[in-house]
Write an enzyme that holds these catalytic residues in place. Structure first.
Site, PDB file in Angstrom:
ATOM      1  N   ASN A 208      -3.197  -2.585 -20.654  1.00 15.62           N
ATOM      2  CA  ASN A 208      -1.953  -1.819 -20.753  1.00 15.62           C
ATOM      3  C   ASN A 208      -0.830  -2.723 -21.261  1.00 15.62           C
ATOM      4  OD1 ASN A 208      -0.606  -3.091 -18.376  1.00 15.62           O
ATOM      5  ND2 ASN A 208      -2.376  -2.192 -17.344  1.00 15.62           N
ATOM      6  N   LYS A 335       3.650   7.284  -3.168  1.00 19.18           N
ATOM      7  CA  LYS A 335       2.837   6.059  -3.284  1.00 19.18           C
ATOM      8  C   LYS A 335       3.126   5.113  -2.134  1.00 19.18           C
ATOM      9  CE  LYS A 335       2.048   5.900  -8.200  1.00 19.18           C
ATOM     10  NZ  LYS A 335       2.433   5.421  -9.509  1.00 19.18           N
ATOM     11  N   LYS A 339       0.198   4.153   0.485  1.00 14.14           N
ATOM     12  CA  LYS A 339      -0.314   2.775   0.481  1.00 14.14           C
ATOM     13  C   LYS A 339       0.233   1.940   1.647  1.00 14.14           C
ATOM     14  CE  LYS A 339      -0.895   3.039  -4.533  1.00 14.14           C
ATOM     15  NZ  LYS A 339      -1.248   2.315  -5.754  1.00 14.14           N
TER      16      LYS A 339
HETATM   17  N1  CTP Z   1      -2.081  -0.961  -7.838  1.00 18.52           N
HETATM   18  C1  CTP Z   1      -3.134  -1.692  -7.320  1.00 18.52           C
HETATM   19  N2  CTP Z   1      -4.409  -1.417  -7.702  1.00 18.52           N
HETATM   20  C2  CTP Z   1      -4.671  -0.406  -8.561  1.00 18.52           C
HETATM   21  C3  CTP Z   1      -3.615   0.341  -9.095  1.00 18.52           C
HETATM   22  C4  CTP Z   1      -2.331   0.055  -8.715  1.00 18.52           C
HETATM   23  O1  CTP Z   1      -2.887  -2.606  -6.540  1.00 18.52           O
HETATM   24  N3  CTP Z   1      -5.928  -0.168  -8.908  1.00 18.52           N
HETATM   25  C5  CTP Z   1      -0.707  -1.263  -7.383  1.00 18.52           C
HETATM   26  C6  CTP Z   1       0.216  -1.789  -8.474  1.00 18.52           C
HETATM   27  O2  CTP Z   1       0.216  -3.199  -8.493  1.00 18.52           O
HETATM   28  C7  CTP Z   1       1.570  -1.239  -8.050  1.00 18.52           C
HETATM   29  C8  CTP Z   1       1.236   0.044  -7.301  1.00 18.52           C
HETATM   30  O3  CTP Z   1      -0.148  -0.064  -6.939  1.00 18.52           O
HETATM   31  O4  CTP Z   1       2.239  -2.091  -7.158  1.00 18.52           O
HETATM   32  C9  CTP Z   1       1.436   1.323  -8.069  1.00 18.52           C
HETATM   33  O5  CTP Z   1       0.810   1.260  -9.306  1.00 18.52           O
HETATM   34  P1  CTP Z   1       0.930   2.467 -10.339  1.00 18.52           P
HETATM   35  O6  CTP Z   1       0.132   2.119 -11.570  1.00 18.52           O
HETATM   36  O7  CTP Z   1       2.359   2.867 -10.496  1.00 18.52           O
HETATM   37  O8  CTP Z   1       0.259   3.637  -9.556  1.00 18.52           O
HETATM   38  P2  CTP Z   1      -1.195   4.053  -9.172  1.00 18.52           P
HETATM   39  O9  CTP Z   1      -1.351   3.815  -7.705  1.00 18.52           O
HETATM   40  O10 CTP Z   1      -2.210   3.417 -10.050  1.00 18.52           O
HETATM   41  O11 CTP Z   1      -1.139   5.617  -9.401  1.00 18.52           O
HETATM   42  P3  CTP Z   1      -1.116   6.465 -10.764  1.00 18.52           P
HETATM   43  O12 CTP Z   1      -1.727   5.572 -11.827  1.00 18.52           O
HETATM   44  O13 CTP Z   1      -1.973   7.614 -10.435  1.00 18.52           O
HETATM   45  O14 CTP Z   1       0.319   6.795 -11.005  1.00 18.52           O
END
Ligand code: CTP
Length: 400
Positions: A208, A335, A339
Site C-alpha cells: 500500500n 475500531k 481492538k
Molecule cells: N492493523 C493491524 N493488523 C492488521 C490490520 C490493521 O495491526 N492486519 C492495525 C493498524 O496498524 C492500525 C489499525 O489496525 O493501527 C487500523 O488499521 P486500518 O487499516 O485502518 O483498519 P483495519 O482494522 O484493517 O480495518 P479496515 O481495513 O476494514 O478498515
C-alpha cells in the site's frame, strides 16, 4: 527554571534576527546562562551589543578572535552547551550543516558540539520549498538534529507563505522541553510504521501507499522526550531515526513476530503501520508467467496484529491508527472498541494535506473514555508531539 543550564544561541543573518533578541530575553528571565554566536550577516541586522547587553556575556562573531582568547575557544563553547539553539537558521547555514561544512564560528561550533541542537529555519517561501533546501533539512532531521518548522504568514520580503520564524515564546518552550528531563524517561515504547509487503512470487508483492513518515516521526519525538524506543518498520525510503532501535520487516507475519516478541516488555504500543489485511494464499516459487487474459490471485486473511494485542493487553497503553475514506469518526470509534485500544488516531486519508506520503496530517484523537480532540493540519512531527502529550497524560493517570 533553567538555572545551571547553558544555552549557546546561534544567530544567522535574516530579518528575523530581531526575534532572537526576544528569545534571548526569555532565556535570561528563567536564569539560563546564554552565550551568543552571531554570523557576520546577522550583525548587519542587529548589533552584537544588543545581545551582549541582554546576555551579560561577550558575543562571539569571529572564529579567529576566539582562538586568541585563552579560556574559551569554539570547541569549548560547543562543549559547554546543554543546548545549541539556532534562531534564525538561514538556508545557507542549514546547507552547510547538512553537508559537513564549517567556515565560520557558528558552523564550526555546531559541528563540534555533542549537545542537542535545535534549528529554527526562517527564509523566503520559495527558498523553503526548493528541492535543495528540503533535501538538506531532511538530512539534518535524519542526522538527529531537532528542527522547529517555520510558520506561514506575511514574510518580510512581501511574499505570503511558509518561512516565518515561529514566535520566540514557541521556540523558548521547545528549547525548555529539550533542556529539562524528558517526560517519557523510563517509558518503553514500541512503534510500528510503514506498509507491509506480501509476496506473490520472487519479483512481485502486494502493498500500500504508506510512507512510514508518521510512525518515524513518533519514534523520533518519543526518543527525544526520553523514551526507550523500538521501531518496527515495513519497507520505506526513510533513514533510521537516531537514538531508536529500528528493526526492518517485510510481511505482516514478520511484523507480528517482531511485535509479539517485544509486547510484554512494552509500556506503550503505537501501531502506525498500514498492515496488509490479506496475503497471497501461496507464494509462487518461480516468477508467474502470463498465460491467460485473466488472472485470479487467491488471498488469505492476515491476522489483525492490533486486535490480537488488544486481547492480550495487561498494563500497556495501546494506540492504533484508523485510515478511513468515509464515516471517519464512527469507523474509528468502532475500531478502537473492537481492538480494545486506549486511543485511536482517526485519519481521513482523502483529506487535503493528510494521509499517505504527505508531510502533514489532519487527525482526530479519540479516547476510550469517549473524549475526542480534533487537531488542526500539522506537520507529522507536530502531530507526533501532540499524540505523545496525550500518552504522557494517560501514563500520569496511572494507566501504567
Ligand atoms: N492493523 C493491524 N493488523 C492488521 C490490520 C490493521 O495491526 N492486519 C492495525 C493498524 O496498524 C492500525 C489499525 O489496525 O493501527 C487500523 O488499521 P486500518 O487499516 O485502518 O483498519 P483495519 O482494522 O484493517 O480495518 P479496515 O481495513 O476494514 O478498515
Amino acid at each position: 527554571m533553567l538555572q545551571g543550564k547553558t544555552v549557546v544561541l546561534g544567530v544567522s543573518g535574516g530579518i528575523a534576527v530581531y526575534k532572537a533578541v526576544e528569545l534571548l530575553r526569555l532565556l535570561i528571565k528563567v536564569q539560563a546562562e546564554v552565550h551568543v554566536v552571531m554570523t557576520k550577516n546577522a550583525c548587519e541586522f542587529v548589533t552584537p551589543l544588543t545581545f551582549q547587553t541582554l546576555s551579560h556575556n561577550p558575543v562571539h562573531t569571529d572564529l579567529f578572535d576566539l582562538y586568541q582568547e585563552q579560556e574559551i575557544g569554539h570547541i569549548s563553547l560547543a562543549e559547554r552547551a546543554d543546548l545549541f539553539l539556532v534562531a534564525p537558521a538561514t538556508a545557507n547555514l542549514i546547507g552547510k550543516l547538512a553537508n559537513g561544512l564549517a567556515d565560520d564560528l557558528l558552523s564550526t561550533s555546531l559541528m563540534a558540539t555533542k549537545a542537542p541542537v535545535l534549528l529554527c529555519p526562517a527564509m523566503n517561501t520559495n527558498m523553503y520549498e526548493s528541492p535543495g533546501y528540503l533535501r538538506n533539512q531532511q538530512q539534518l532531521v535524519a542526522d538527529g538534529y531537532r528542527l522547529l518548522e517555520p510558520i506561514s504568514g506575511d514574510l518580510a520580503c512581501g511574499w505570503q507563505g511558509k518561512g516565518k520564524l515561529p514566535d520566540p515564546q514557541q521556540i523558548f518552550e521547545t528549547a525548555c522541553k529539550l533542556l529539562v528531563p524528558g517526560d517519557l524517561v523510563g517509558v518503553r515504547l514500541l512503534v510500528t510504521a510503514g506498509p507491509t509487503r506480501e509476496e506473490i512470487d520472487p519479483v512481485r508483492y502486494l502493498s500500500n501507499h504508506s510512507s512510514g513518515k508518521m510512525g518515524y516521526a513518533i519514534a523520533r519525538s518519543a526518543a527525544t522526550r526520553g523514551a526507550e524506543v523500538t521501531l518496527i518498520s515495513g519497507p520505506v525510503a526513510l533513514n533510521e531515526p537516531a537514538g531508536v532501535t529500528t528493526l526492518q520487516v517485510g510481511s505482516a507475519l514478520e511484523m507480528q513476530l517482531a511485535v509479539d516478541e517485544r509486547y510484554a516488555e512494552s509500556d506503550v504500543v503505537i501501531k502506525a503501520a498500514a498492515v496488509a489485511d490479506y496475503r497471497p494464499l501461496q507464494k509462487a516459487q518461480q516468477k508467474i508467467k502470463k498465460s491467460s487474459a485473466e488472472f485470479c490471485l487467491q488471498l488469505k486473511r492476515n491476522p489483525d496484529l492490533l486486535a490480537e494485542l488488544g486481547k492480550r493487553k495487561k498494563k500497556q497503553i495501546l494506540i492504533g491508527f484508523a485510515a478511513e475514506t468515509e464515516n471517519l469518526l464512527e469507523n474509528a470509534t468502532a475500531k478502537m472498541q473492537k481492538k480494545n485500544l486506549d486511543m485511536i488516531v482517526a485519519n481521513d486519508v482523502t483529506a487535503e494535506g493528510a494521509g499517505f506520503g504527505s508531510e502533514t496530517n489532519l487527525v482526530n484523537l479519540l479516547f476510550a473514555d469517549g473524549r475526542q480532540e480534533a487537531l488542526p493540519l500539522l506537520s507529522k512531527a507536530e502531530v507526533a508531539e501532540r499524540l505523545l502529550d496525550r500518552v504522557v497524560e494517560l501514563l500520569d493517570k496511572g494507566k501504567l
